[in-house]
Write an enzyme that holds these catalytic residues in place. Sequence first.
Site, short mmCIF file in Angstrom:
data_model
loop_
_atom_site.label_atom_id
_atom_site.label_comp_id
_atom_site.label_asym_id
_atom_site.label_seq_id
_atom_site.Cartn_x
_atom_site.Cartn_y
_atom_site.Cartn_z
N GLU A 136 7.68 7.62 -2.81
CA GLU A 136 8.26 6.32 -2.45
C GLU A 136 8.01 5.35 -3.58
O GLU A 136 6.89 5.23 -4.07
CB GLU A 136 7.64 5.80 -1.16
CG GLU A 136 8.09 4.40 -0.78
CD GLU A 136 7.34 3.87 0.43
OE1 GLU A 136 6.53 2.94 0.27
OE2 GLU A 136 7.55 4.41 1.52
N GLU A 150 -0.25 2.91 5.44
CA GLU A 150 -0.82 3.95 4.60
C GLU A 150 -2.13 4.44 5.19
O GLU A 150 -2.79 3.74 5.96
CB GLU A 150 -1.06 3.42 3.18
CG GLU A 150 0.20 2.92 2.51
CD GLU A 150 -0.08 2.19 1.21
OE1 GLU A 150 0.85 2.03 0.41
OE2 GLU A 150 -1.24 1.76 1.00
#
Length: 712
Positions: A644, A450
């Site tokens: 997600e 991320e």
Amino acid sequence: MATKHPHGDADPSTSPPPPPSRRPRGFASASTPAAPPPPGRRRGEREREREKERTKLRERQRRAITSRMLAGLRQHGNFPLPARADMNDVLAALARAAGWTVHPDGTTFLSSPQPSLPPPAQFVRAPSPVSYCPYLPRLEIDVRILLAGALHFSYDNVIPCSIENVVNEKCIDFARNDSYLQQGAFQATSLETPVFTNSLNSYAIGTPIDSQASALQTDDSLSPSSLDSVVVAEQSIKNESYGNSSSANSLNCMGSDQLLRASAVWAGDFTKTPYIPVYASLSMGIINCYCQLVDPEAVRAELRHLKSLNVDGVVVDCWWGIVEAWTPQKYEWSGYRDLFGIIKEFKLKVQVVLSFHGSGECGSGGVLIALPRWVIEIAQENQDIFFTDREGRRNTECLSWGIDKERVLRGRTGIEVYFDFMRSFHMEFRSLSEEGLISAIEVGLGASGELRYPSCPEKMGWRYPGIGEFQCYDRYMQKNLRQSALTRGHLFWARGPDNAGYYNSRSHETGFFCDGGDYDSYYGRFFLNWYSGILIDHVDQVLSLATLAFDGAAIVVKIPSIYWWYRTASHAAELTAGFYNPTNRDGYSPVFRMLKKHSIILKVVCYGPEFTVQENDEAFADPEGLTWQVMNAAWDHGLSVSVESALPCLDVDMYSRILDTAKPRNDPDRHHLSFFAYRQRTPFLLQRDVCFSELETFVKCMHGEATQNFVD
């Protein structure tokens, strides 16, 4: 005559006073130094400046609360409010939803005859004040139903004529007491003394609210503040069924228990809606540390189940620590080549995740994935290539962004290492990209893949809901900070904050993140701008080379969901993760402008129902509020957005929320997700008796081919 001194000057004791000096004008006035004010006046000026700053902060907080209220009504109440709505717009929308007619000049009246009212209601002073929540969370009931009951009375009789009293948490608390409805109106009994015994007058059609007579007599001793604390006592009668009415919002057909169930049973027609592809992740343990496919038959069995669900494709992690494990610039892709061949047999698409970080988890094959061995060897002599916290502890999950331009990796910079890896992947699997098998490539940009600093590492002892720590104390980051402070002209700012707490601290326990803390001081704003600027600069450099390496392929970047401490002023956990997003600043827009520059698809992490806001939440968490801010900011910048799931979808409420996020209802701009990705574990995908029918229905709804009908 004036007495003369021996030197010829007049005696000052007998000389007349000098003429008063004239005030200089023009340029002379600018060069004349002003006399310093007395100490008392300086203190008063400083206090006035502080009060101005406090007033500005209160105004920013008020605006933030208002924006969250409006966002909640748009998202969860389906109110078509304008972009710059004020409280009059909100009040008018609520009144219209309850069946009232509102004219542009503000004249408001009932559109149809009022139903018969129950016996006189009794409202009393509350024994204790109702807790106040400064923003509108996701409603468990429809706020329009709630207001419809409230509008059976005049606003002046039941609650003060202020919209905050209608839509804030107090009204929701009333509804959750199982006592807010009985035959279409509020019903209460006295808790202290028998007051408010006069009956309600009937309402005439077409009569404005302002001209209606006060029907409910109130106690003169009750002040407006005490009216805020009016509570409704519990009912003894609860409806067990919906009744015969066809309207789900009818006040006469639903009890409070059914209203609470309505949040878990939600039906919607998704036929002819936009087609949203669905991808399911594969286990990272299917490729071992020697880049070999461990169990091809197990992979085929898993893909066969996914194919039966009409899933569009799979998500595959390509680990830097596996492919370039032993020698710099020597890449081994054999295991992934075999895997892609099997996926091609099932005619599924692939989304590839280029993971430049390590993982502390073990997959099904017992693989512990770390950074390449040759990087670990370099770190034995130079540990500053890793992110470092204030106490000097190194995080070996990923490389520090401080070496993006430093040739410390066997003659290469961090950016060059990433580019060589991406170029090798493209050369190896160019034919699959041209055939359309590889639909998108996700580029890892930080911890866990991320875009964030590794501010909350569990290896360092972090536990939810700790605020985390700044990761800027390696030699290269400190060098960059010193240069920035020197450019600013304040060299003493070349340091990290010394009062920001530790990994498991709370916001209010620190001097930096508490309300009115140093995060909003001159130094705090400088440091946080620099800290978040390093993140944005890293994004720009990596994506510039990624677009060059992949030559037009769709590129995805994943944004984290740092939702704890979101309901505080500082947003401490987001600050340590690199997103300068306090209440008085939008920290995501600068990042999204950079992503739009490279035509990136944004991926947002979505959490399940267990992460919704709870009463007395010590972490002040708000995952839905953060997701709503991120998605709206991304759409405002013209980005494509995907989602997600961070947790297995074993709950029908989770499916409903994802669908509501994927295809927002009543959105005038018709936004929808570009795709949806599961981050599931392999055992879940192989167990056909675990929510498989619901999952199949969910996929069809995402494809716009079915009507959702989940039953809890």
